[in-house]
Design a protein around this motif. Structure first.
Motif, short mmCIF file in Angstrom:
data_model
loop_
_atom_site.label_atom_id
_atom_site.label_comp_id
_atom_site.label_asym_id
_atom_site.label_seq_id
_atom_site.Cartn_x
_atom_site.Cartn_y
_atom_site.Cartn_z
N SER B 92 0.87 -1.17 0.00
CA SER B 92 0.00 0.00 0.00
C SER B 92 0.90 1.22 0.00
CB SER B 92 -0.90 0.05 1.23
OG SER B 92 -1.44 1.35 1.35
N PRO B 93 0.61 2.20 -0.84
CA PRO B 93 1.46 3.37 -0.89
C PRO B 93 1.05 4.43 0.11
CG PRO B 93 -0.15 3.48 -2.64
CD PRO B 93 -0.43 2.22 -1.86
N ARG B 94 -0.03 4.24 0.83
CA ARG B 94 -0.56 5.31 1.66
C ARG B 94 0.05 5.34 3.05
NH1 ARG B 94 -2.12 5.36 -2.85
NH2 ARG B 94 -4.23 5.68 -3.60
N ILE B 95 0.25 6.54 3.54
CA ILE B 95 0.68 6.70 4.93
C ILE B 95 -0.55 6.94 5.78
CG2 ILE B 95 1.82 8.31 6.51
CD1 ILE B 95 4.07 8.53 4.70
N PRO B 96 -0.72 6.19 6.86
CA PRO B 96 -1.87 6.43 7.73
C PRO B 96 -1.83 7.85 8.26
CG PRO B 96 -0.72 4.40 8.32
CD PRO B 96 0.13 5.10 7.31
N GLY B 97 -2.98 8.47 8.30
CA GLY B 97 -3.03 9.84 8.83
C GLY B 97 -2.80 10.89 7.77
N ALA B 98 -2.51 10.46 6.53
CA ALA B 98 -2.28 11.43 5.47
C ALA B 98 -3.61 12.03 5.01
CB ALA B 98 -1.58 10.77 4.30
N THR B 99 -3.56 13.30 4.65
CA THR B 99 -4.74 13.97 4.11
C THR B 99 -4.56 14.13 2.61
OG1 THR B 99 -4.95 15.21 6.15
CG2 THR B 99 -6.16 16.05 4.23
N ARG B 100 -5.58 13.72 1.88
CA ARG B 100 -5.50 13.88 0.43
C ARG B 100 -5.95 15.28 0.07
NH1 ARG B 100 -7.87 9.67 -4.05
NH2 ARG B 100 -7.21 10.87 -5.87
N VAL B 101 -5.16 15.94 -0.74
CA VAL B 101 -5.53 17.29 -1.16
C VAL B 101 -5.64 17.31 -2.68
CG1 VAL B 101 -4.47 18.43 0.83
CG2 VAL B 101 -3.12 18.03 -1.22
N ALA B 102 -6.33 18.35 -3.20
CA ALA B 102 -6.65 18.36 -4.63
C ALA B 102 -5.54 18.99 -5.47
CB ALA B 102 -7.97 19.10 -4.86
N THR B 103 -4.84 19.94 -4.90
CA THR B 103 -3.89 20.69 -5.73
C THR B 103 -2.57 20.91 -4.99
OG1 THR B 103 -4.63 22.80 -4.83
CG2 THR B 103 -5.79 22.01 -6.80
N VAL B 104 -1.58 21.32 -5.76
CA VAL B 104 -0.29 21.66 -5.18
C VAL B 104 -0.44 22.83 -4.22
CG1 VAL B 104 2.00 22.61 -5.72
CG2 VAL B 104 1.06 20.75 -7.11
N GLU B 105 -1.32 23.76 -4.56
CA GLU B 105 -1.55 24.93 -3.70
C GLU B 105 -2.14 24.49 -2.35
OE1 GLU B 105 -2.38 24.78 -6.96
OE2 GLU B 105 -0.73 26.10 -7.59
N ALA B 106 -3.06 23.56 -2.43
CA ALA B 106 -3.67 23.07 -1.19
C ALA B 106 -2.62 22.34 -0.34
CB ALA B 106 -4.84 22.13 -1.50
N ALA B 107 -1.73 21.63 -1.01
CA ALA B 107 -0.65 20.94 -0.30
C ALA B 107 0.25 21.97 0.37
CB ALA B 107 0.15 20.07 -1.26
N GLU B 108 0.54 23.04 -0.33
CA GLU B 108 1.40 24.09 0.21
C GLU B 108 0.76 24.72 1.45
OE1 GLU B 108 2.12 27.30 -2.50
OE2 GLU B 108 3.56 28.28 -1.17
N ALA B 109 -0.55 24.99 1.35
CA ALA B 109 -1.25 25.60 2.47
C ALA B 109 -1.19 24.71 3.70
CB ALA B 109 -2.70 25.88 2.08
N ARG B 110 -1.30 23.43 3.47
CA ARG B 110 -1.34 22.49 4.59
C ARG B 110 0.07 22.17 5.12
NH1 ARG B 110 -4.88 18.71 6.89
NH2 ARG B 110 -6.66 19.64 5.88
N ALA B 111 1.03 22.05 4.20
CA ALA B 111 2.37 21.60 4.60
C ALA B 111 3.26 22.76 5.04
CB ALA B 111 3.04 20.85 3.44
N GLY B 112 2.95 23.97 4.56
CA GLY B 112 3.79 25.11 4.93
C GLY B 112 4.98 25.28 4.01
N PHE B 113 5.06 24.50 2.97
CA PHE B 113 6.08 24.72 1.94
C PHE B 113 5.48 24.32 0.60
CE2 PHE B 113 6.89 20.36 3.38
CZ PHE B 113 6.96 19.66 2.18
#
Lengths: 185, 252
Positions: B92-113
């Motif tokens: 399985s490629p998924r990390i437990p607790g990971a949040t799926r986001v729709a875009t790179v921008e959304a990832a940036e907002a969540r991850a802080g980079f």
């Protein structure tokens, strides 16, 4: 070399552990945790230190499995790591080699054949020997412990002490002579 | 100790008696503790930055069999060393607790980079972010298998790019390379990188409570590790070294 409940020999367990089989290593730990803790206790003289030493030694032994000579007995190799770890810990803490060895309190009395007076005498004799042992240098104490507390064979003692097999007897007799000196002195 | 000198036999018998009765420590739980420490120990001793990743991925293991000459490679803070082979992995490629986001921008907002995206792989099919409390976020770009990017039998996807804010100088990313893996130092856009080939991986996580967990969920075969713009990146895909470097150098 006893078989495990699943019929695995010590050699098989070691080989599996070397390839990362944590269950196999866990089985080796189960098999030798008692003797490892006893060895550590004889050197450190405290239960808490001995337990930590035994844990550290098992972890170090796991990391050193690549250097373990396949086919040789695991137990004395492990005990050598345990003893080194215990001595290093004692030195790092700046403590003297002399320790206090205690008798377990929760051990059921098996001196029922003895009269109360005889039991008291036996208990006192053990205390005298314990105190004498505690005053020995740790290499004397450990050679006596391997022989009489843990029933290691001469070959195992040689491996665990890191000496030639031929010198085990003389090491033991020297240690006993020094124990006698303390007892008589 | 007595009126008369005791005999050797008496002394031996007395010693056995003393030995039987010493207050030895309770060793019953040693096996459990040792096993827990073996799992945690590999991670804790050398990799301080990984502590901040709880419960994110902290290290990978490369496993394999057979002898390989490179036991230890040190590359500007990355320690790679040969280690024991972990238990059989789960695909399985998924990390437990990971949040799926729709875009790179959304990832940036969540991850802080802002995660970089390898242009050579196109648009990611899935973006996941792990943001542990008090720890560093990790972004994962997942790519479905396609021609030229074969499906990993282990992950079920074509490629995974994992990004975390760390640098090779300060990051101590541990890879315990099994003896079946090839480990090489390579260059990505002139910077240092590490290529690991020929063996699947097992991941360790550190839980919020501090426990290190060996997680067999996320696995991949060949791996390229490199640094870019303050990020430590990892590409996992069934591609060759040159292709992996090409993908890495296309990251924007």
């Amino acid at each position: 070399m006893k078989d495990s409940p699943e019929g695995r020999t010590e050699e098989e367990l070691v080989e599996r552990a070397r390839h990362g089989d944590a269950d196999a290593y866990g089985e080796l730990v189960l098999r030798y945790q008692g003797i490892a803790a006893r060895t550590a206790y004889v050197i450190t003289g405290t239960s808490a230190d001995a337990e930590e030493v035994a844990q550290d030694a098992f972890v170090k032994a796991y990391r050193a499995l690549d250097r373990f000579r396949a086919g040789s007995p695991f137990r004395p190799w492990l005990l050598r790591i345990v003893a080194n770890e215990a001595i290093n810990r004692r030195k790092a803490a700046g403590r003297h080699a002399a320790v206090e060895l205690s008798e377990a309190h929760d051990r059921p009395a098996d001196d029922t054949a003895l009269s109360p007076e005889e039991a008291a005498v036996a208990s006192e004799r053990r205390a005298i020997v314990r105190r004498a042992l505690a005053r020995l240098r740790e290499d004397d104490r450990i050679v006596i412990a391997y022989r009489y507390f843990m029933d290691l064979s001469e070959a195992e003692m040689a491996e665990a002490l890191g000496v030639a097999r031929g010198t085990v007897k003389s090491r033991l007799s020297r240690a006993l002579a020094r124990l006698r000196e303390v007892l008589d002195g | 100790m007595a009126d008369r000198r005791i005999t050797d036999a008496e002394l031996e018998s007395l010693l056995r008696d003393v030995g039987d009765r010493l207050a030895y420590p309770d060793a019953r739980h040693l096996a459990t503790r040792v096993r827990a420490r073996i799992a945690a120990d590999r991670v804790e001793r050398r990799r301080p930055w990984l502590f901040a990743l709880a419960p994110a991925l902290v290290t990978l293991l490369v496993l394999g069999a057979g002898a390989y000459a490179t036991d230890v490679i040190r590359l500007r803070g990355i320690d790679i060393f040969r280690g024991p082979q972990p238990a059989a992995p789960v695909a399985s490629p998924r990390i437990p607790g990971a949040t799926r986001v729709a875009t790179v921008e959304a990832a940036e907002a969540r991850a802080g980079f802002r995660p970089v995206v390898p242009a050579a792989l196109g648009r990611p099919d899935e973006i996941d972010v792990v943001t542990p409390a008090g720890g560093s976020s990790q972004v994962m770009l997942l790519y479905a298998a396609r021609p030229g990017l074969p499906e990993s039998q282990l992950t079920g996807v074509g490629a995974v790019v994992t990004e975390v804010r760390a640098s090779l100088e300060t990051a101590l990313l541990s890879k315990i390379a099994g003896s079946g893996a090839r480990v090489e130092q390579v260059r990505v856009a002139g910077g240092p990188a590490v290529w690991i080939e020929g063996a699947p991986h097992v991941v360790f996580y550190r839980e919020a409570n501090g426990n290190i967990i060996q997680d067999t969920l996320r696995l991949a075969g060949n791996v390229l590790l490199w640094e870019r713009d303050g990020l430590l990146l990892r590409l996992e895909a069934q591609v060759g070294r040159e292709e992996a470097v090409r993908i890495a150098e296309s990251a924007r």
